[in-house]
Write a protein that holds these residues in place. Structure first.
Motif, PDB file in Angstrom:
ATOM      1  N   THR A  82       0.827  -1.217   0.000  1.00 38.80           N
ATOM      2  CA  THR A  82       0.000   0.000   0.000  1.00 38.80           C
ATOM      3  C   THR A  82       0.855   1.259   0.000  1.00 38.80           C
ATOM      4  OG1 THR A  82      -0.080  -0.107   2.417  1.00 38.80           O
ATOM      5  CG2 THR A  82      -1.974  -1.009   1.241  1.00 38.80           C
ATOM      6  N   ILE A  83       0.287   2.307  -0.569  1.00 37.19           N
ATOM      7  CA  ILE A  83       0.803   3.666  -0.426  1.00 37.19           C
ATOM      8  C   ILE A  83      -0.353   4.492   0.123  1.00 37.19           C
ATOM      9  CG2 ILE A  83       1.566   5.750  -1.645  1.00 37.19           C
ATOM     10  CD1 ILE A  83       3.760   3.702  -1.694  1.00 37.19           C
ATOM     11  N   SER A  84      -0.117   5.126   1.275  1.00 35.00           N
ATOM     12  CA  SER A  84      -1.170   5.923   1.907  1.00 35.00           C
ATOM     13  C   SER A  84      -0.700   7.362   2.049  1.00 35.00           C
ATOM     14  CB  SER A  84      -1.489   5.379   3.302  1.00 35.00           C
ATOM     15  OG  SER A  84      -1.741   3.998   3.224  1.00 35.00           O
ATOM     16  N   SER A  85      -1.546   8.286   1.616  1.00 36.42           N
ATOM     17  CA  SER A  85      -1.191   9.707   1.669  1.00 36.42           C
ATOM     18  C   SER A  85      -2.387  10.494   2.154  1.00 36.42           C
ATOM     19  CB  SER A  85      -0.829  10.225   0.274  1.00 36.42           C
ATOM     20  OG  SER A  85       0.151   9.427  -0.323  1.00 36.42           O
ATOM     21  N   ASN A  86      -2.113  11.702   2.696  1.00 36.16           N
ATOM     22  CA  ASN A  86      -3.239  12.575   3.019  1.00 36.16           C
ATOM     23  C   ASN A  86      -3.444  13.578   1.887  1.00 36.16           C
ATOM     24  OD1 ASN A  86      -1.700  14.983   3.454  1.00 36.16           O
ATOM     25  ND2 ASN A  86      -1.097  14.150   5.458  1.00 36.16           N
ATOM     26  N   GLN A  87      -4.442  14.410   2.024  1.00 36.30           N
ATOM     27  CA  GLN A  87      -4.787  15.333   0.924  1.00 36.30           C
ATOM     28  C   GLN A  87      -4.378  16.760   1.244  1.00 36.30           C
ATOM     29  OE1 GLN A  87      -5.545  13.923  -1.798  1.00 36.30           O
ATOM     30  NE2 GLN A  87      -5.696  11.953  -0.746  1.00 36.30           N
ATOM     31  N   LYS A  88      -3.653  16.970   2.366  1.00 40.03           N
ATOM     32  CA  LYS A  88      -3.259  18.339   2.730  1.00 40.03           C
ATOM     33  C   LYS A  88      -2.165  18.836   1.791  1.00 40.03           C
ATOM     34  CE  LYS A  88      -4.534  17.783   7.522  1.00 40.03           C
ATOM     35  NZ  LYS A  88      -4.183  16.669   8.387  1.00 40.03           N
ATOM     36  N   LYS A  89      -2.244  20.130   1.441  1.00 44.29           N
ATOM     37  CA  LYS A  89      -1.290  20.692   0.479  1.00 44.29           C
ATOM     38  C   LYS A  89       0.160  20.447   0.892  1.00 44.29           C
ATOM     39  CE  LYS A  89      -4.060  24.483  -1.314  1.00 44.29           C
ATOM     40  NZ  LYS A  89      -4.351  25.903  -1.170  1.00 44.29           N
ATOM     41  N   LYS A  90       0.408  20.571   2.227  1.00 42.96           N
ATOM     42  CA  LYS A  90       1.796  20.475   2.692  1.00 42.96           C
ATOM     43  C   LYS A  90       2.319  19.046   2.743  1.00 42.96           C
ATOM     44  CE  LYS A  90       1.542  24.593   5.567  1.00 42.96           C
ATOM     45  NZ  LYS A  90       1.359  25.087   6.937  1.00 42.96           N
ATOM     46  N   GLY A  91       1.429  18.065   2.660  1.00 46.62           N
ATOM     47  CA  GLY A  91       1.900  16.687   2.853  1.00 46.62           C
ATOM     48  C   GLY A  91       1.432  15.677   1.829  1.00 46.62           C
ATOM     49  N   LYS A  92       0.648  16.127   0.851  1.00 44.04           N
ATOM     50  CA  LYS A  92       0.076  15.129  -0.069  1.00 44.04           C
ATOM     51  C   LYS A  92       1.115  14.506  -1.001  1.00 44.04           C
ATOM     52  CE  LYS A  92      -1.574  18.374  -3.535  1.00 44.04           C
ATOM     53  NZ  LYS A  92      -2.680  18.963  -4.234  1.00 44.04           N
ATOM     54  N   HIS A  93       2.336  15.112  -1.017  1.00 39.73           N
ATOM     55  CA  HIS A  93       3.421  14.556  -1.850  1.00 39.73           C
ATOM     56  C   HIS A  93       4.102  13.368  -1.160  1.00 39.73           C
ATOM     57  CE1 HIS A  93       5.441  17.126   1.039  1.00 39.73           C
ATOM     58  NE2 HIS A  93       6.555  16.437   0.810  1.00 39.73           N
ATOM     59  N   VAL A  94       3.722  13.082   0.082  1.00 41.32           N
ATOM     60  CA  VAL A  94       4.370  11.998   0.842  1.00 41.32           C
ATOM     61  C   VAL A  94       3.490  10.752   0.830  1.00 41.32           C
ATOM     62  CG1 VAL A  94       5.290  11.276   3.078  1.00 41.32           C
ATOM     63  CG2 VAL A  94       5.444  13.679   2.385  1.00 41.32           C
ATOM     64  N   GLY A 126       2.066  11.796 -10.558  1.00 42.32           N
ATOM     65  CA  GLY A 126       2.087  13.258 -10.712  1.00 42.32           C
ATOM     66  C   GLY A 126       2.005  14.021  -9.400  1.00 42.32           C
ATOM     67  N   ILE A 127       1.987  13.311  -8.267  1.00 44.72           N
ATOM     68  CA  ILE A 127       1.852  13.974  -6.951  1.00 44.72           C
ATOM     69  C   ILE A 127       2.988  13.569  -6.005  1.00 44.72           C
ATOM     70  CG2 ILE A 127       0.392  14.261  -4.905  1.00 44.72           C
ATOM     71  CD1 ILE A 127      -2.013  13.578  -6.669  1.00 44.72           C
ATOM     72  N   THR A 128       3.226  12.258  -5.913  1.00 48.88           N
ATOM     73  CA  THR A 128       4.150  11.765  -4.891  1.00 48.88           C
ATOM     74  C   THR A 128       5.603  12.040  -5.286  1.00 48.88           C
ATOM     75  OG1 THR A 128       2.557   9.980  -4.509  1.00 48.88           O
ATOM     76  CG2 THR A 128       4.731   9.739  -3.483  1.00 48.88           C
ATOM     77  N   THR A 129       6.341  12.679  -4.368  1.00 51.76           N
ATOM     78  CA  THR A 129       7.772  12.916  -4.618  1.00 51.76           C
ATOM     79  C   THR A 129       8.632  12.353  -3.490  1.00 51.76           C
ATOM     80  OG1 THR A 129       7.610  15.085  -3.577  1.00 51.76           O
ATOM     81  CG2 THR A 129       7.390  15.013  -5.982  1.00 51.76           C
ATOM     82  N   ARG A 130       7.964  11.787  -2.471  1.00 55.04           N
ATOM     83  CA  ARG A 130       8.703  11.176  -1.364  1.00 55.04           C
ATOM     84  C   ARG A 130       7.918   9.975  -0.852  1.00 55.04           C
ATOM     85  NH1 ARG A 130      11.838  11.774   3.412  1.00 55.04           N
ATOM     86  NH2 ARG A 130      10.832  10.423   4.909  1.00 55.04           N
ATOM     87  N   ILE A 131       8.651   8.888  -0.578  1.00 51.37           N
ATOM     88  CA  ILE A 131       8.011   7.724   0.051  1.00 51.37           C
ATOM     89  C   ILE A 131       8.659   7.523   1.420  1.00 51.37           C
ATOM     90  CG2 ILE A 131       7.408   5.294  -0.167  1.00 51.37           C
ATOM     91  CD1 ILE A 131       7.806   5.493  -3.165  1.00 51.37           C
ATOM     92  N   SER A 132       7.836   7.369   2.424  1.00 51.79           N
ATOM     93  CA  SER A 132       8.333   7.145   3.790  1.00 51.79           C
ATOM     94  C   SER A 132       7.915   5.758   4.251  1.00 51.79           C
ATOM     95  CB  SER A 132       7.693   8.144   4.765  1.00 51.79           C
ATOM     96  OG  SER A 132       7.931   9.459   4.384  1.00 51.79           O
ATOM     97  N   LEU A 133       8.702   5.208   5.140  1.00 56.63           N
ATOM     98  CA  LEU A 133       8.274   3.965   5.784  1.00 56.63           C
ATOM     99  C   LEU A 133       8.970   3.831   7.120  1.00 56.63           C
ATOM    100  CD1 LEU A 133      10.712   1.640   5.575  1.00 56.63           C
ATOM    101  CD2 LEU A 133       9.950   1.558   3.224  1.00 56.63           C
ATOM    102  N   SER A 134       8.403   3.004   7.979  1.00 61.99           N
ATOM    103  CA  SER A 134       9.075   2.703   9.234  1.00 61.99           C
ATOM    104  C   SER A 134       9.158   1.198   9.380  1.00 61.99           C
ATOM    105  CB  SER A 134       8.353   3.346  10.417  1.00 61.99           C
ATOM    106  OG  SER A 134       7.008   2.996  10.419  1.00 61.99           O
TER     107      SER A 134
END
Ligand SMILES: CC(C)(COP(=O)(O)OP(=O)(O)OC[C@H]1O[C@@H](n2cnc3c(N)ncnc32)[C@H](O)[C@@H]1OP(=O)(O)O)[C@@H](O)C(=O)NCCC(=O)NCCS
Length: 177
Positions: A82-94, A126-134
């Motif tokens: 899965t890839i999960s993101s929020n829709q906030k302008k400051k974080g939707k690229h993550v 066209g949105i995601t520029t960073r992928i994070s994981l723990s």
């Protein structure tokens, strides 16, 4: 839909989820939660109703920065990414990445195949520029896989996880696309 081969030549179909997969997805997470302690939930702790899971599938399929990939053999789910993101302008690229494979299908290269699919999907949305994981610091197989995919270690969260009287550290990892 795409068919891939594992290192031992098992034919695996990768596809998006349908609403009718909801119950099987819940069952899958509740089983794998008991197969490994590396997930954030244990056996039976994925407490989502079929209706909630169906709605989640509808929204993920309609979303530009969320995705779910099911890996199936004979149409039975053996892994989920899965890839999960929020829709906030400051974080939707993550995109926050999650992956779990049924234990009997681990170490066959399927993790690498699914990670590549998830990363390619992020690169092309066209949105995601960073992928994070723990990941738990004592999960060398997962950490090796993530490094193989270009992820870098960015920090440690001490004692973030607690299991049967013991604390475990979490490694935060990131990939800039
Ligand atoms: C973590 C997981 C997704 C990896 O998928 P996988 O299909 O088993 O991994 P792959 O076979 O694609 O790759 C694993 C890599 O780790 C290496 N590896 C395996 N065991 C290892 C170990 N103990 N120490 C170091 N490296 C190890 C393999 O050699 C391989 O690297 P290589 O391709 O350079 O040889 C899968 O094992 C899984 O779902 N595990 C249970 C749940 C879990 O830990 N999820 C991740 C939570 S953050």
């Amino acid at each position: 839909m795409k068919t891939v081969l594992t290192k031992n030549n098992l034919s695996v179909v990768l596809r998006s989820p349908k609403e009718s997969d909801a119950k099987e997805i819940i069952g899958f997470y509740n089983i794998v939660g008991g197969e490994t302690t590396y997930l954030s939930f244990g056996a039976g702790e994925y407490k989502v109703s079929a209706q909630q899971q169906e709605s989640a599938i509808t929204s993920v399929n309609e979303s530009d920065n969320n995705t779910m990939i099911l890996a199936t053999i004979d149409d039975k789910i053996i892994a989920i990414g899965t890839i999960s993101s929020n829709q906030k302008k400051k974080g939707k690229h993550v995109g926050e990445l999650g992956i779990v494979i049924k234990e009997e299908y681990c170490n066959l290269g399927l993790g690498k195949i699914m990670m590549d699919e998830l990363i390619d999907w992020c690169k092309s949305n066209g949105i995601t520029t960073r992928i994070s994981l723990s990941v738990r610091k004592d999960n060398p197989r997962a950490i090796q896989l993530y490094k193989n995919c270009g992820f870098e270690e960015e920090g440690i969260q001490k004692n973030e996880t607690y299991i049967d009287g013991e604390y475990f550290d979490i490694v935060l990892m990131g990939l800039i696309l």
